[in-house]
Design a protein around this motif. Structure first.
Motif, short mmCIF file in Angstrom:
data_model
loop_
_atom_site.label_atom_id
_atom_site.label_comp_id
_atom_site.label_asym_id
_atom_site.label_seq_id
_atom_site.Cartn_x
_atom_site.Cartn_y
_atom_site.Cartn_z
N TRP A 446 -23.39 -34.80 19.81
CA TRP A 446 -22.57 -35.91 19.30
C TRP A 446 -23.39 -36.89 18.47
N TRP A 447 -24.64 -37.14 18.88
CA TRP A 447 -25.45 -38.11 18.13
C TRP A 447 -25.78 -37.60 16.73
N ALA A 448 -25.82 -36.28 16.57
CA ALA A 448 -26.08 -35.71 15.25
C ALA A 448 -24.91 -35.96 14.30
N VAL A 449 -23.68 -35.96 14.83
CA VAL A 449 -22.50 -36.27 14.01
C VAL A 449 -22.62 -37.68 13.45
N LEU A 450 -22.96 -38.63 14.32
CA LEU A 450 -23.05 -40.03 13.88
C LEU A 450 -24.18 -40.22 12.87
N LEU A 451 -25.30 -39.54 13.10
CA LEU A 451 -26.42 -39.67 12.17
C LEU A 451 -26.07 -39.07 10.80
N ALA A 452 -25.40 -37.91 10.80
CA ALA A 452 -25.00 -37.28 9.53
C ALA A 452 -24.05 -38.18 8.76
N MET A 453 -23.11 -38.79 9.45
CA MET A 453 -22.17 -39.71 8.79
C MET A 453 -22.92 -40.91 8.21
N ALA A 454 -23.90 -41.41 8.95
CA ALA A 454 -24.66 -42.57 8.47
C ALA A 454 -25.41 -42.23 7.19
N ILE A 455 -25.98 -41.03 7.11
CA ILE A 455 -26.70 -40.62 5.89
C ILE A 455 -25.73 -40.53 4.72
N ALA A 456 -24.56 -39.92 4.95
CA ALA A 456 -23.56 -39.79 3.88
C ALA A 456 -23.12 -41.15 3.37
N ILE A 457 -22.88 -42.09 4.27
CA ILE A 457 -22.42 -43.41 3.88
C ILE A 457 -23.51 -44.18 3.15
N PHE A 458 -24.74 -44.05 3.62
CA PHE A 458 -25.85 -44.80 3.01
C PHE A 458 -26.06 -44.40 1.55
N PHE A 459 -25.94 -43.10 1.26
CA PHE A 459 -26.26 -42.61 -0.08
C PHE A 459 -25.06 -42.55 -1.02
N VAL A 460 -23.86 -42.76 -0.52
CA VAL A 460 -22.70 -42.49 -1.36
C VAL A 460 -22.62 -43.40 -2.58
N LEU A 461 -23.01 -44.67 -2.44
CA LEU A 461 -22.92 -45.58 -3.59
C LEU A 461 -24.00 -45.30 -4.64
N PRO A 462 -25.28 -45.21 -4.26
CA PRO A 462 -26.27 -44.92 -5.31
C PRO A 462 -26.06 -43.58 -6.00
N VAL A 463 -25.69 -42.54 -5.25
CA VAL A 463 -25.42 -41.25 -5.88
C VAL A 463 -24.19 -41.35 -6.77
N GLY A 464 -23.20 -42.11 -6.34
CA GLY A 464 -21.99 -42.29 -7.13
C GLY A 464 -22.25 -43.00 -8.44
N VAL A 465 -23.11 -44.00 -8.44
CA VAL A 465 -23.46 -44.69 -9.68
C VAL A 465 -24.08 -43.73 -10.67
#
Length: 733
Positions: A446-465
């Motif tokens: 379960w903790w891996a799910v939360l960590l994966a989501m955190a990585i996706a959220i952290f990078f979504v804006l800079p990659v999107g720009v």
């Protein structure tokens, strides 16, 4: 006047190039971005129907058909992906047909009153049909996990487990798109170049007149059809009759028995001088869509990595590279033999003693170096966005709804926005189902799910720009594999599952954001767009998984050389990554455990973080030096991110076309470029895709083959350079 008559009158009087505006516009009231001004009209008709029966009928029909076709071709040796352009072309006459034959009266269904036929088929309906289809252009990434478990790791899960895995990875990203609207959709300079191609296509298909304009030029619609026809007719040659013209490794023909010449110039090697007279070979660059400054960055990065670093590493025998091909996604033992992962795993978990006895994993220098470049690209993206876009993003965060808007944002005010709680609810539900799926069916903790989501959220804006400006998307697949590989070594399925949540959630968020930008340009009501995307995503995911389940059961040799044409090139690359990062783990490949030799590539993290800084400082110190503003390290370092499975000549040929269209024609034939450039890209894609389908379903599916001759050799070496994929000692894997 009835509502139907009113709508019909409004649409009959509407022209794509001269829409009746809702308020007076000043001449200068237009987008500040040149590419947008020449492609997107600065007016709107909010009464134009879009949420109609025929939109949903055609949208769901094409969602089902394209989901099946794209998943079917994904597993084949030669992949074909059907997207916007083909569906736009085919659905147009069907939409017009439904507008003619369906009754005009109202229908009541579950308390909802609607008309089957609100008038002529509109461009907004058409765009929504295309958007529902675009969800399926890339098949559900999580499906590869299901294939891996059954074929490569012998651990099959129930269908419902795979279905929930697909749903959660595909839909969670959409919930993040809601938070990105104020940063990546509303700002005028967040262009999203690929959406301009789509907008140009739909404008042309809905042009109200087939007569030339006042300047005597061909209409966009006629031009599109002619180029599509030409592309369709021509693709018979590289696609079936004469495949050698798609891989003309002419330098290798001087001496095809010379191993160095073959490796450097062969299409399966570094492809120096290889000419591809095949439009599909330019797919990874998208030369007519990607801005020229981004293509220059790609060219510089590609040459430095593929034609400078890799030959140096290979021919100096760095990491004993000469024992392996110069470019390969396969994994090897130290002597060059293929690595057999069954010798090191027990119940799909690494047995350390068996690993030490069997020996460490090896890969070719290209594969290893591109991992290091990928590390650098990731940190360069973060630093670049902070330096070049940081102040703007902070300002937009503080006053997201108070800033000055361009004409397209002002025109969108008339449509109710999607409430934030819709996106929040979707995220909460998706996160909950993700936790249940991964824990109950033991994909990962379960903790891996939360960590994966955190990585996706952290990078979504800079990659999107980066993607919104350059049309290039730095991927998170490497960093997600790296993180979970250290935290949970020896578990291959957990590794690829973590990668899927951390990487694809990010990709899906930006895919949906791009669709929102298209809706923004073409004035699609946001709530209708929301529902169309959600429904089509759920349907396409179900069909993707169902198609793969059928193929796995129907073809016992699938994803092997004996299963041709179902050889699963992308899935095999996915499998190699699962061994490197999961089954063995980065500590034993890139660290210093059990004979790991690739640890120097981890310096890429530091190098990538440093590289943008001096160029940013120089650009500030010398503002009149124009070229400094266009040095874009995230794009430069992502130049080789798709290799393998992409081949080097894909890039060189794509960049040559980019030089012609994005530089020469834009500079010296600007009027032609403004009118036809993006349309040309869509028409070429349409012709190739339609021809590929015709070739398969009318010929190849009936086991009919083209007679073998020099242009279609029986041994499959179309480039006539058989040693291009061999190692330095002329041994082929």
């Amino acid at each position: 006047m009835s509502k139907e008559e009113y709508f019909a009158e409004r649409i009959n009087n509407w022209k794509v190039e001269d829409i009746v505006p809702d308020y007076d516009l000043e001449e200068e009231d237009d987008s500040p971005i040149e590419e947008v001004r020449v492609t997107i009209p600065n007016t709107d008709d909010p009464f134009m129907p879009c949420n109609t029966f025929r939109m949903w009928f055609l949208g769901l029909f094409f969602t089902a058909v394209i989901s099946f076709i794209n998943q079917f071709f994904y597993l084949r040796q030669t992949q074909i992906s059907i997207g916007y352009s083909v569906v736009a072309l085919v659905s147009l006459p069907l939409g017009h047909l439904m507008a003619k034959v369906l009754p005009m009266g109202e229908v009541s269904l579950f308390g909802w009153n609607f008309t089957l036929n609100p008038g002529p088929f509109s461009v907004k309906e058409h765009i929504l049909i295309g958007t529902m289809t675009a969800v399926n252009t890339s098949t559900a990434y999580a499906v590869d996990i299901i294939i891996l478990q059954k074929l490569f790791y012998g651990s099959e899960k129930p269908f419902i487990a795979g279905l929930l895995l697909v749903f959660t990875t595909q839909v969670t990203g959409f919930s993040l798109a809601g938070a990105l609207r104020k940063f990546l959709v509303r700002p005028a300079h967040m262009i999203w170049p690929s959406t301009l191609v789509t907008a140009s296509l739909f404008r042309s298909l809905h042009a109200s007149s087939n007569l030339p304009g006042e300047d005597g030029r061909m209409t966009r619609m006629r031009y599109f059809l002619l180029v599509t026809l030409g592309s369709f007719l021509y693709y018979w040659f590289p696609g079936f009759i004469f495949p050698t013209i798609g891989v003309l490794s002419w330098i290798c023909w001087i001496n095809p028995d010379n191993i160095v010449l073959s490796q450097l110039t062969g299409s399966n090697g570094l492809g120096i001088g290889t000419i591809a007279l095949d439009w599909s070979a330019s797919y990874y660059v998208q030369p007519l869509v990607t801005p020229w400054f981004a293509q220059v960055n790609i060219l510089i990065g590609f040459i430095f990595i593929a034609w400078v670093m890799v030959p140096w590493a290979y021919y100096t025998d760095l990491w004993k590279s000469k024992s392996y091909p110069i470019l390969s996604a396969d994994l090897f033992r130290e002597d060059g033999a293929i690595y057999n992962k069954s010798m090191i795993l027990v119940n799909n978990v690494l047995d350390e003693e068996k690993y030490r006895a069997y020996g460490p994993l090896r890969m070719d220098s290209f594969f290893a170096l591109t991992y290091g470049v990928g590390f650098a690209g990731l940190t360069a993206t973060i630093v670049h966005v902070i330096l070049y876009n940081g102040q703007e993003l902070i300002a937009r965060w503080k006053s997201a709804r108070l800033e000055n808007e361009d004409i397209h944002s002002r025109l969108m005010r008339v449509y109710p926005e999607v409430p934030d709680w819709w996106y929040i609810s979707l995220f909460v539900i998706s996160l909950g189902l993700s936790l249940v799926t991964c824990v109950v069916w033991e994909f990962m903790p379960w903790w891996a799910v939360l960590l994966a989501m955190a990585i996706a959220i952290f990078f979504v804006l800079p990659v999107g720009v980066v993607q919104a400006v350059t049309n290039q998307q730095p991927g998170l697949n490497i960093i997600t594999e790296y993180v979970i590989g250290y935290m949970l070594p020896g578990h291959a399925i957990a590794n690829v599952t973590f990668k899927t949540y951390g990487y694809i959630v990010n990709v899906q968020a930006l895919t949906f954001t791009a669709d929102l930008k298209l809706g923004h340009y073409m004035k699609i009501p946001p709530r209708v767009m929301f529902m169309a995307q959600i429904v089509s995503t759920l349907i396409s995911g179900t069909i993707n998984l169902g198609t793969v389940t059928w193929l796995l059961n129907a073809h016992p040799t699938i994803c092997t050389k004996d299963g041709y044409p179902f050889t699963c090139r992308s899935t095999n690359t996915f499998y190699s990554a699962s061994v490197i990062w999961g089954a063995i783990g980065p500590a034993r490949v890139f660290g210093n455990v059990d004979g790991a030799i690739y640890s120097p590539v981890q310096w890429g993290f530091l190098i990538g973080a440093i590289l943008p800084i001096p160029f940013w400082l120089l650009a500030r110190k010398f503002p009149n030096v124009t070229w400094l503003k266009y040095v874009h390290w995230p794009v430069l370092l992502a130049a080789t991110s798709n290799m393998p499975p992409a081949l080097p000549y894909f890039y060189t040929n794509g960049l040559f076309l980019g030089f012609i269209f994005a530089f020469l024609l834009r500079r010296y034939r600007y009027n032609w470029w403004a009118r036809y450039n993006y349309l040309t890209s869509a028409a070429m894609d349409s012709g190739v895709a339609i021809c590929g389908l015709v070739i398969f379903f009318s010929i190849q599916s009936w086991k009919v083959t083209m007679p073998h001759w020099w242009g279609n050799p029986e041994d499959g070496n179309f480039d006539h350079c058989p040693l291009g994929g061999a190692n330095y000692y002329s041994v082929r894997a």
